[in-house]
Motif scaffolding. Structure first.
Motif, PDB file in Angstrom:
ATOM      1  N   ARG A 155       0.834  -1.212   0.000  1.00 35.17           N
ATOM      2  CA  ARG A 155       0.000   0.000   0.000  1.00 35.17           C
ATOM      3  C   ARG A 155       0.865   1.257   0.000  1.00 35.17           C
ATOM      4  O   ARG A 155       0.613   2.191  -0.756  1.00 35.17           O
ATOM      5  CB  ARG A 155      -0.931  -0.024   1.226  1.00 35.17           C
ATOM      6  CG  ARG A 155      -1.879   1.133   1.291  1.00 35.17           C
ATOM      7  CD  ARG A 155      -2.999   0.971   0.284  1.00 35.17           C
ATOM      8  NE  ARG A 155      -3.976   2.010   0.502  1.00 35.17           N
ATOM      9  CZ  ARG A 155      -4.453   2.782  -0.464  1.00 35.17           C
ATOM     10  NH1 ARG A 155      -4.076   2.599  -1.699  1.00 35.17           N
ATOM     11  NH2 ARG A 155      -5.334   3.712  -0.197  1.00 35.17           N
ATOM     12  N   ILE A 156       1.900   1.265   0.828  1.00 36.34           N
ATOM     13  CA  ILE A 156       2.794   2.429   0.877  1.00 36.34           C
ATOM     14  C   ILE A 156       3.488   2.617  -0.472  1.00 36.34           C
ATOM     15  O   ILE A 156       3.554   3.728  -1.006  1.00 36.34           O
ATOM     16  CB  ILE A 156       3.812   2.281   2.022  1.00 36.34           C
ATOM     17  CG1 ILE A 156       3.099   2.424   3.368  1.00 36.34           C
ATOM     18  CG2 ILE A 156       4.945   3.299   1.890  1.00 36.34           C
ATOM     19  CD1 ILE A 156       3.936   2.008   4.566  1.00 36.34           C
ATOM     20  N   ALA A 157       3.996   1.521  -1.045  1.00 33.91           N
ATOM     21  CA  ALA A 157       4.662   1.614  -2.347  1.00 33.91           C
ATOM     22  C   ALA A 157       3.698   2.126  -3.412  1.00 33.91           C
ATOM     23  O   ALA A 157       4.059   2.976  -4.233  1.00 33.91           O
ATOM     24  CB  ALA A 157       5.230   0.251  -2.738  1.00 33.91           C
ATOM     25  N   GLN A 158       2.478   1.639  -3.385  1.00 33.27           N
ATOM     26  CA  GLN A 158       1.487   2.064  -4.372  1.00 33.27           C
ATOM     27  C   GLN A 158       1.153   3.546  -4.224  1.00 33.27           C
ATOM     28  O   GLN A 158       1.013   4.260  -5.219  1.00 33.27           O
ATOM     29  CB  GLN A 158       0.228   1.215  -4.215  1.00 33.27           C
ATOM     30  CG  GLN A 158      -0.754   1.398  -5.332  1.00 33.27           C
ATOM     31  CD  GLN A 158      -1.800   0.307  -5.308  1.00 33.27           C
ATOM     32  OE1 GLN A 158      -1.463  -0.869  -5.423  1.00 33.27           O
ATOM     33  NE2 GLN A 158      -3.036   0.683  -5.158  1.00 33.27           N
ATOM     34  N   ILE A 159       1.042   4.019  -3.001  1.00 34.37           N
ATOM     35  CA  ILE A 159       0.771   5.441  -2.765  1.00 34.37           C
ATOM     36  C   ILE A 159       1.932   6.287  -3.273  1.00 34.37           C
ATOM     37  O   ILE A 159       1.725   7.329  -3.913  1.00 34.37           O
ATOM     38  CB  ILE A 159       0.485   5.701  -1.269  1.00 34.37           C
ATOM     39  CG1 ILE A 159      -0.873   5.106  -0.888  1.00 34.37           C
ATOM     40  CG2 ILE A 159       0.550   7.188  -0.948  1.00 34.37           C
ATOM     41  CD1 ILE A 159      -1.135   5.048   0.598  1.00 34.37           C
ATOM     42  N   LEU A 160       3.153   5.843  -3.008  1.00 33.72           N
ATOM     43  CA  LEU A 160       4.329   6.578  -3.486  1.00 33.72           C
ATOM     44  C   LEU A 160       4.356   6.619  -5.011  1.00 33.72           C
ATOM     45  O   LEU A 160       4.674   7.655  -5.610  1.00 33.72           O
ATOM     46  CB  LEU A 160       5.610   5.946  -2.944  1.00 33.72           C
ATOM     47  CG  LEU A 160       5.840   6.108  -1.446  1.00 33.72           C
ATOM     48  CD1 LEU A 160       7.052   5.293  -1.005  1.00 33.72           C
ATOM     49  CD2 LEU A 160       6.013   7.567  -1.077  1.00 33.72           C
ATOM     50  N   VAL A 161       4.024   5.516  -5.651  1.00 32.30           N
ATOM     51  CA  VAL A 161       4.001   5.474  -7.112  1.00 32.30           C
ATOM     52  C   VAL A 161       2.924   6.409  -7.659  1.00 32.30           C
ATOM     53  O   VAL A 161       3.178   7.186  -8.580  1.00 32.30           O
ATOM     54  CB  VAL A 161       3.799   4.031  -7.623  1.00 32.30           C
ATOM     55  CG1 VAL A 161       3.470   4.008  -9.111  1.00 32.30           C
ATOM     56  CG2 VAL A 161       5.042   3.199  -7.345  1.00 32.30           C
ATOM     57  N   ALA A 162       1.737   6.352  -7.098  1.00 35.62           N
ATOM     58  CA  ALA A 162       0.651   7.218  -7.584  1.00 35.62           C
ATOM     59  C   ALA A 162       1.018   8.686  -7.449  1.00 35.62           C
ATOM     60  O   ALA A 162       0.807   9.478  -8.382  1.00 35.62           O
ATOM     61  CB  ALA A 162      -0.641   6.916  -6.830  1.00 35.62           C
ATOM     62  N   ASP A 163       1.590   9.056  -6.320  1.00 33.31           N
ATOM     63  CA  ASP A 163       1.962  10.458  -6.121  1.00 33.31           C
ATOM     64  C   ASP A 163       3.087  10.865  -7.070  1.00 33.31           C
ATOM     65  O   ASP A 163       3.060  11.953  -7.641  1.00 33.31           O
ATOM     66  CB  ASP A 163       2.363  10.699  -4.666  1.00 33.31           C
ATOM     67  CG  ASP A 163       2.492  12.177  -4.372  1.00 33.31           C
ATOM     68  OD1 ASP A 163       1.495  12.912  -4.560  1.00 33.31           O
ATOM     69  OD2 ASP A 163       3.602  12.608  -3.990  1.00 33.31           O
ATOM     70  N   ALA A 164       4.062   9.980  -7.260  1.00 32.94           N
ATOM     71  CA  ALA A 164       5.162  10.291  -8.175  1.00 32.94           C
ATOM     72  C   ALA A 164       4.660  10.410  -9.614  1.00 32.94           C
ATOM     73  O   ALA A 164       5.106  11.294 -10.352  1.00 32.94           O
ATOM     74  CB  ALA A 164       6.247   9.225  -8.071  1.00 32.94           C
ATOM     75  N   ILE A 165       3.733   9.540 -10.009  1.00 34.62           N
ATOM     76  CA  ILE A 165       3.184   9.611 -11.363  1.00 34.62           C
ATOM     77  C   ILE A 165       2.407  10.911 -11.558  1.00 34.62           C
ATOM     78  O   ILE A 165       2.516  11.551 -12.606  1.00 34.62           O
ATOM     79  CB  ILE A 165       2.291   8.387 -11.659  1.00 34.62           C
ATOM     80  CG1 ILE A 165       3.151   7.135 -11.787  1.00 34.62           C
ATOM     81  CG2 ILE A 165       1.452   8.607 -12.914  1.00 34.62           C
ATOM     82  CD1 ILE A 165       2.354   5.846 -11.860  1.00 34.62           C
ATOM     83  N   ARG A 166       1.654  11.296 -10.558  1.00 38.22           N
ATOM     84  CA  ARG A 166       0.897  12.551 -10.651  1.00 38.22           C
ATOM     85  C   ARG A 166       1.853  13.720 -10.884  1.00 38.22           C
ATOM     86  O   ARG A 166       1.651  14.532 -11.792  1.00 38.22           O
ATOM     87  CB  ARG A 166       0.087  12.759  -9.366  1.00 38.22           C
ATOM     88  CG  ARG A 166      -0.799  13.976  -9.360  1.00 38.22           C
ATOM     89  CD  ARG A 166      -1.530  14.132  -8.023  1.00 38.22           C
ATOM     90  NE  ARG A 166      -0.649  14.091  -6.872  1.00 38.22           N
ATOM     91  CZ  ARG A 166       0.105  15.120  -6.443  1.00 38.22           C
ATOM     92  NH1 ARG A 166       0.082  16.257  -7.088  1.00 38.22           N
ATOM     93  NH2 ARG A 166       0.875  14.998  -5.383  1.00 38.22           N
ATOM     94  N   THR A 167       2.921  13.781 -10.114  1.00 38.57           N
ATOM     95  CA  THR A 167       3.901  14.863 -10.261  1.00 38.57           C
ATOM     96  C   THR A 167       4.630  14.755 -11.594  1.00 38.57           C
ATOM     97  O   THR A 167       4.810  15.745 -12.297  1.00 38.57           O
ATOM     98  CB  THR A 167       4.911  14.806  -9.090  1.00 38.57           C
ATOM     99  OG1 THR A 167       4.194  14.903  -7.870  1.00 38.57           O
ATOM    100  CG2 THR A 167       5.927  15.922  -9.187  1.00 38.57           C
ATOM    101  N   TRP A 168       5.052  13.543 -11.945  1.00 41.12           N
ATOM    102  CA  TRP A 168       5.793  13.310 -13.187  1.00 41.12           C
ATOM    103  C   TRP A 168       4.961  13.723 -14.397  1.00 41.12           C
ATOM    104  O   TRP A 168       5.479  14.346 -15.332  1.00 41.12           O
ATOM    105  CB  TRP A 168       6.165  11.836 -13.215  1.00 41.12           C
ATOM    106  CG  TRP A 168       6.929  11.337 -14.379  1.00 41.12           C
ATOM    107  CD1 TRP A 168       8.219  11.641 -14.715  1.00 41.12           C
ATOM    108  CD2 TRP A 168       6.483  10.393 -15.347  1.00 41.12           C
ATOM    109  NE1 TRP A 168       8.592  10.932 -15.827  1.00 41.12           N
ATOM    110  CE2 TRP A 168       7.547  10.156 -16.239  1.00 41.12           C
ATOM    111  CE3 TRP A 168       5.286   9.704 -15.545  1.00 41.12           C
ATOM    112  CZ2 TRP A 168       7.447   9.281 -17.309  1.00 41.12           C
ATOM    113  CZ3 TRP A 168       5.190   8.822 -16.604  1.00 41.12           C
ATOM    114  CH2 TRP A 168       6.254   8.620 -17.470  1.00 41.12           C
ATOM    115  N   SER A 169       3.680  13.399 -14.400  1.00 40.76           N
ATOM    116  CA  SER A 169       2.841  13.783 -15.536  1.00 40.76           C
ATOM    117  C   SER A 169       2.610  15.290 -15.566  1.00 40.76           C
ATOM    118  O   SER A 169       2.571  15.886 -16.638  1.00 40.76           O
ATOM    119  CB  SER A 169       1.513  13.019 -15.532  1.00 40.76           C
ATOM    120  OG  SER A 169       0.734  13.360 -14.406  1.00 40.76           O
ATOM    121  N   ALA A 170       2.494  15.905 -14.401  1.00 44.13           N
ATOM    122  CA  ALA A 170       2.328  17.363 -14.359  1.00 44.13           C
ATOM    123  C   ALA A 170       3.578  18.070 -14.897  1.00 44.13           C
ATOM    124  O   ALA A 170       3.487  19.161 -15.467  1.00 44.13           O
ATOM    125  CB  ALA A 170       2.036  17.821 -12.935  1.00 44.13           C
TER     126      ALA A 170
END
Length: 195
Positions: A155-170
């Motif tokens: 769950r922690i890894a998935q949250i980190l990935v989702a947040d990083a993807i959000r920033t990376w796409s922005a």
């Protein structure tokens, strides 16, 4: 009948993708998708309740591919970092095919989907679909300590990935994603509290 049914479903997904690439997610309506796919609105609603559900269907195949990549890594000698990077690498490769605003919207919709699932009584551990299977394999292979709470780690890894993807796409995919993010997650998982 089944072939025709699959053809309609595929036409909707492909029509939506084409429109999202040119028009953007927010500006595309269900009516637009139906016209591009050559199907009626009634048929659209047989397969999908909302246009966001089409977006989630596309993401499901990426998750499957990420798990296949993790299995491939685990079939030979590996380190935890290799496993995590394989999962994120598949996501990165898949996302680069789409406009950044569509990827950003997919992350936001994933958060909405999780919120709905939790409100309907889903256990938080049930929302660990991206990393739970690879982490279970890593634990069986001795790459994660037996005492690791796999659901929490996933769950922690998935949250980190989702947040990083959000920033990376922005940031319009300016920098590589998989290697640095995998290194952060693997380092976090390797950290053990003082006993």
């Amino acid at each position: 009948m089944r072939a025709r049914s699959h053809a309609s479903w595929d036409a909707i997904v492909q029509g939506a993708l084409a429109l999202w690439r040119t028009k953007g997610f927010a500006e595309t309506t269900v009516t637009d998708i139906c016209k591009a796919a050559g199907v009626s609105k009634a048929l659209f609603y047989v397969y999908f309740a909302r246009k966001e559900d089409v977006l989630m269907e596309i993401e499901i195949f990426t998750m499957r591919d990420a798990h296949l990549a993790a299995r491939s890594v685990a079939s030979r000698p590996y380190e935890l970092l290799d496993l995590v990077e394989a999962v994120i690498g598949v996501l990165e490769q898949g996302m680069r095919r789409f406009p950044p605003d569509l990827v950003f919207e997919a992350v936001i919709e994933t958060y909405r989907m999780e919120r709905r699932a939790l409100a309907e009584g889903a256990a938080e551990a049930g929302l660990t679909f991206l990393f739970l299977e690879p982490f279970e394999q890593a634990q069986r292979d001795g790459k994660l300590p037996q005492a690791t709470d796999l659901a929490q780690a996933a769950r922690i890894a998935q949250i980190l990935v989702a947040d990083a993807i959000r920033t990376w796409s922005a940031l319009l995919y300016k920098d590589p994603l998989a290697a640095p993010l995998a290194a952060q997650i693997a380092a976090l998982l390797a950290t053990r509290p003082a006993e």
